[in-house]
Design a protein around this motif. Sequence first.
Motif, PDB file in Angstrom:
ATOM      1  N   GLN A 108       0.840  -1.190   0.000  1.00  0.00           N
ATOM      2  CA  GLN A 108       0.000   0.000   0.000  1.00  0.00           C
ATOM      3  C   GLN A 108       0.880   1.247   0.000  1.00  0.00           C
ATOM      4  O   GLN A 108       1.735   1.415   0.867  1.00  0.00           O
ATOM      5  N   GLN A 110       2.064   4.865   0.668  1.00  0.00           N
ATOM      6  CA  GLN A 110       1.864   5.972   1.601  1.00  0.00           C
ATOM      7  C   GLN A 110       3.011   6.952   1.398  1.00  0.00           C
ATOM      8  O   GLN A 110       4.096   6.789   1.950  1.00  0.00           O
ATOM      9  N   GLN A 133      -3.625   5.695  -6.766  1.00  0.00           N
ATOM     10  CA  GLN A 133      -3.052   5.999  -5.465  1.00  0.00           C
ATOM     11  C   GLN A 133      -1.978   7.073  -5.588  1.00  0.00           C
ATOM     12  O   GLN A 133      -1.908   8.006  -4.779  1.00  0.00           O
ATOM     13  N   GLN A 137      -2.426  11.006  -4.181  1.00  0.00           N
ATOM     14  CA  GLN A 137      -1.536  11.456  -3.119  1.00  0.00           C
ATOM     15  C   GLN A 137      -0.618  12.589  -3.548  1.00  0.00           C
ATOM     16  O   GLN A 137      -0.171  13.367  -2.709  1.00  0.00           O
TER      17      GLN A 137
END
Length: 311
Positions: A108, A110, A133, A137
């Motif tokens: 994932q 981040q 993603q 972000q």
Amino acid sequence: MSIRTLIYGTIAIDTLITPGGRANSVLGGSGPYAALAARLLTDSAAMVGVVGDDFPQEFTRALEVRGVGMQHVNRAAGKTFAWTGEYEEDMNNRRSVSTVEGVQETWQMQLPPELQQCELAVACNVTPRLQLQLVRQCSGALFTMADFMESWIIRERAYVDDLLGRVDLALMNDSEARCFAATDDSLEAGHRLLEAGPRYAIVKHGSAGATLFHRTADGGTRLFRCPAWPLIHPEDPTGAGDSFMGALAGYLTGRLNGGSPAWEDMKRGMAIATVVAAAVCEKFGTVSLFALTRHELARRLAEFREMTAWE
């Protein structure tokens, strides 16, 4: 130094089979091809992604020596993404012999704040769910780019549509664009891509070059057709499209103009990307990218300019 160009793609261990030979367990994946190409044009490019504990340290060191930022590539327990591909005599056609998703399947993303504020975000060829993603972000990016794959267009169309509505530039080859637009006409497909959201679209035609489409402020469309570099004996086309994208991103990083690069810079970037992508095909895997210098790239660009200039 802050990261200007952020690249997300697969980081892989590849086995490549072509009519001319075979290369076993070599550095591959869309991320390294794009990052190495970008570093030819910008002094600040970094990758984000994940590798397994089997990823060779010499691959990491080789990328770092070429100036690719690796500090945000995670290493997890398990297998690195691995792909084996075999090309036919006509190397426009290939088949995947095997694919191992490895640690990428559950990773994932981040991103730390400093990466979210990169100037240019590059979503290389991974699933559109993972590309989203990155784009979501990187809220502070001035410009975003995404590559696409026909299987994802068919299987994950809702994610593809969402992604197209969020990026500034979409890249597809002929078959991908025609699949997306449900048409046999690549020119019509390019126009349909612009209607889906991005300001720019590039449709790649293989040995016939590529076409750039731009949706202008007044609702019109501008086109630029860039020919291909003539390749007589390509050895391995793996990564050519990823390198095209990376080189274009690297060049545009210094010419974003607040997120609206000049039309001439877009055209010039396409020519540079074309020359870099062709160079990749001359050797197996990333060998040509590691060998290509900025001086040699400038020489080839001058030659390409002479090939395509006319009055």
